[in-house]
Design an enzyme around this catalytic site. Structure first.
Site, PDB file in Angstrom:
ATOM      1  N   ARG A 120       0.814  -1.210   0.000  1.00 46.89           N
ATOM      2  CA  ARG A 120       0.000   0.000   0.000  1.00 46.89           C
ATOM      3  C   ARG A 120       0.853   1.268   0.000  1.00 46.89           C
ATOM      4  O   ARG A 120       0.377   2.361  -0.263  1.00 46.89           O
ATOM      5  CB  ARG A 120      -0.978  -0.042   1.186  1.00 46.89           C
ATOM      6  CG  ARG A 120      -2.059   0.982   1.139  1.00 46.89           C
ATOM      7  CD  ARG A 120      -3.364   0.546   1.851  1.00 46.89           C
ATOM      8  NE  ARG A 120      -3.183  -0.296   3.004  1.00 46.89           N
ATOM      9  CZ  ARG A 120      -2.714   0.108   4.190  1.00 46.89           C
ATOM     10  NH1 ARG A 120      -2.375   1.366   4.370  1.00 46.89           N
ATOM     11  NH2 ARG A 120      -2.591  -0.737   5.183  1.00 46.89           N
ATOM     12  N   TYR A 135     -18.008  13.498 -16.638  1.00 42.78           N
ATOM     13  CA  TYR A 135     -18.406  12.095 -16.564  1.00 42.78           C
ATOM     14  C   TYR A 135     -19.480  11.946 -15.467  1.00 42.78           C
ATOM     15  O   TYR A 135     -19.359  12.565 -14.404  1.00 42.78           O
ATOM     16  CB  TYR A 135     -17.171  11.237 -16.271  1.00 42.78           C
ATOM     17  CG  TYR A 135     -17.511   9.835 -15.859  1.00 42.78           C
ATOM     18  CD1 TYR A 135     -18.165   8.976 -16.738  1.00 42.78           C
ATOM     19  CD2 TYR A 135     -17.202   9.363 -14.596  1.00 42.78           C
ATOM     20  CE1 TYR A 135     -18.497   7.686 -16.363  1.00 42.78           C
ATOM     21  CE2 TYR A 135     -17.517   8.079 -14.214  1.00 42.78           C
ATOM     22  CZ  TYR A 135     -18.173   7.249 -15.096  1.00 42.78           C
ATOM     23  OH  TYR A 135     -18.503   5.977 -14.708  1.00 42.78           O
ATOM     24  N   ASP A 185      -9.610  16.680 -16.591  1.00 41.86           N
ATOM     25  CA  ASP A 185      -9.768  15.256 -16.886  1.00 41.86           C
ATOM     26  C   ASP A 185      -9.400  15.075 -18.359  1.00 41.86           C
ATOM     27  O   ASP A 185     -10.092  15.570 -19.248  1.00 41.86           O
ATOM     28  CB  ASP A 185     -11.209  14.829 -16.600  1.00 41.86           C
ATOM     29  CG  ASP A 185     -11.415  13.323 -16.748  1.00 41.86           C
ATOM     30  OD1 ASP A 185     -10.775  12.718 -17.629  1.00 41.86           O
ATOM     31  OD2 ASP A 185     -12.243  12.764 -16.005  1.00 41.86           O
ATOM     32  N   LYS A 203      -9.653   3.511 -19.714  1.00 40.38           N
ATOM     33  CA  LYS A 203     -10.061   3.810 -21.084  1.00 40.38           C
ATOM     34  C   LYS A 203      -8.865   3.693 -22.035  1.00 40.38           C
ATOM     35  O   LYS A 203      -8.366   2.615 -22.241  1.00 40.38           O
ATOM     36  CB  LYS A 203     -10.730   5.189 -21.121  1.00 40.38           C
ATOM     37  CG  LYS A 203     -11.724   5.432 -19.955  1.00 40.38           C
ATOM     38  CD  LYS A 203     -12.957   4.562 -20.006  1.00 40.38           C
ATOM     39  CE  LYS A 203     -13.820   4.632 -18.743  1.00 40.38           C
ATOM     40  NZ  LYS A 203     -14.227   5.969 -18.307  1.00 40.38           N
TER      41      LYS A 203
END
Ligand SMILES: *Cc1c(COP(=O)(O)O)cnc(C)c1O
Length: 405
Positions: A81, A135, A200, A225
């Site tokens: 992590r 989005y 974005d 994407k």
């Protein structure tokens, strides 16, 4: 198109700062510069969750340092992590492509956006100014205030007036999902003053647009994407300066939205073909946009001035019949894969946005959003042409269609 990139190198793999290289070269080599010296060709995938260390005094000092500035740990990793070497290769590469000092990867685009909002609200800066459309889930996250943030929606001309003393972020998407509306990033960055601008860049990718060069301090990607590019990896990433990257790593450590190392590997592989994929799909998308614009069954076509592989269009008929009528094209949400996808934003990607807000942002009920892939343009046009002519209430039997074609 291939302008040299001379961004600062990130520490983990580029010990020697390489000479400026063109985007296509960086796409293939960034994050891999150490491999040949190690006698490797493909990058190794490090699946370790923990790492042995016999010197716990040194570990204490390293963890203290991370708590101070969130810098990537030197030497062997400590715990998954806190950082992973395979994921760090992808981060190094994406930062070089976007022309930023650093990048920080997350389990999804939404995890990445959440981390940005948490970094800013932890500093007492809970107000966000944002431009629609975004989005659908980004819109929802801001509107619902799930992370304790408060949003003011405005158009680009209203940004300066919307800023408050507690504004921590201005957020835009360009070209925007799903209308492909564009904003002038340079003008918006200017309007933000000292407030960081988050752009974005999922739709444009660094192949078509590098927002950091135009004044955006944070560049967000749903790496699910185009960066991954094959519809088989879910991820998010933020490219930014090292100061913000340190804060983002600390939030990632504390909240746990880490990227899996296998996803990091797939994303690094995806980047190597990103320029070729984006250019090929964009050429096909531009041709399809032109044919749609000439088609009497189509009321309006949206295609960005900077190009790209996304096309949005409004039909005179029922958009659900088009979705039900495609055969080669896959009727599915998401985008940026090698195959062409089409979806109806008002039903899926932007369903979670209040209907009036959605329509007000230009996301009409007859709008369809298509992500153009790498198929032959004539095959795609034949499929679209058939789907546009599909008679209401007679969805195509896809299995049968494919068996016959
Ligand atoms: C898909 C998408 C997101 C969200 O990313 P996930 O990886 O699905 O969490 C954010 N912004 C844009 C523009 C997107 O298309």
């Amino acid at each position: 198109m291939d302008t040299p990139l001379d961004s600062a190198s990130t520490p983990m793999y580029d010990a020697v700062r390489p000479a400026p290289r063109a985007l296509a070269t960086e796409a293939v080599h960034a994050g891999r510069d150490d491999l040949a010296r190690q006698g490797l060709h493909a990058p190794p995938i490090d699946l370790s969750t923990t790492y042995p260390s016999y010197d716990s005094r040194a570990e204490a000092a390293r963890i203290d340092a991370f708590a101070t500035d969130g810098a990537e740990l030197d030497g062997t990793p400590v715990y998954g992590r806190l950082g992973n070497p395979t994921v760090a290769r992808f981060e190094t590469a994406l930062a070089r492509l976007e022309g930023t000092e650093s990048a920080v990867a997350f389990a999804s685009g939404m995890a990445a956006l959440s981390a940005v909002l948490l970094v800013r609200s932890a500093m007492g800066l809970r107000h966000v100014v944002a431009v629609r459309p975004l989005y659908g889930c980004s819109d929802h996250l801001l509107t619902a205030g799930l992370l304790g943030t408060e949003v003011t929606w405005t158009d680009p001309a209203g940004i300066t007036d919307a800023l408050r003393p507690d504004t921590g972020l201005v957020m835009v998407e360009t070209p925007a999902n799903p209308t492909l509306a564009e904003v002038d990033l340079r003008a918006v960055a200017h309007a933000c003053g000292s407030v960081p601008l988050l752009a974005d860049n999922t739709f444009a990718t660094p192949v078509l647009q590098r927002p950091a060069e135009q004044g955006a301090r944070l560049v967000l990607h749903s790496a699910t994407k185009y960066l991954g590019g094959h519809g088989d990896v879910m991820a998010g990433v933020v490219a930014c300066d090292e100061e913000l990257a340190g804060r983002l790593r600390q939030v990632r450590f504390a909240t746990g939205g880490v990227l899996h190392p296998l996803a990091g590997y797939l994303l690094l592989r995806g980047l190597s073909t990103l320029p070729v994929r984006v250019r090929a799909a964009s050429a096909t998308a531009a041709e399809l946009a032109a044919r749609l614009a000439d088609d009497p069954r189509v009321a309006r076509v949206h295609y960005p001035s900077i190009g790209g592989a996304m096309v949005a269009f409004e039909v005179h008929g029922d958009p659900h019949d088009v979705i039900g009528g495609v055969g080669l094209i896959t009727p599915a949400v998401s985008l940026g894969s090698v195959d062409t996808l089409i979806q109806h934003p008002a039903s899926i990607s932007h369903r979670i946005v209040d209907a009036d807000d959605r329509r007000g942002a230009g996301v009409g009920d007859r709008l369809l959003r298509m992500s153009v892939g790498l198929e032959d343009v004539e095959d795609l046009w034949a499929d679209l042409d058939r789907a546009l002519g599909a008679r209401p209430g007679q969805p195509q039997v896809r299995g049968l269609h494919q068996a016959m074609s």
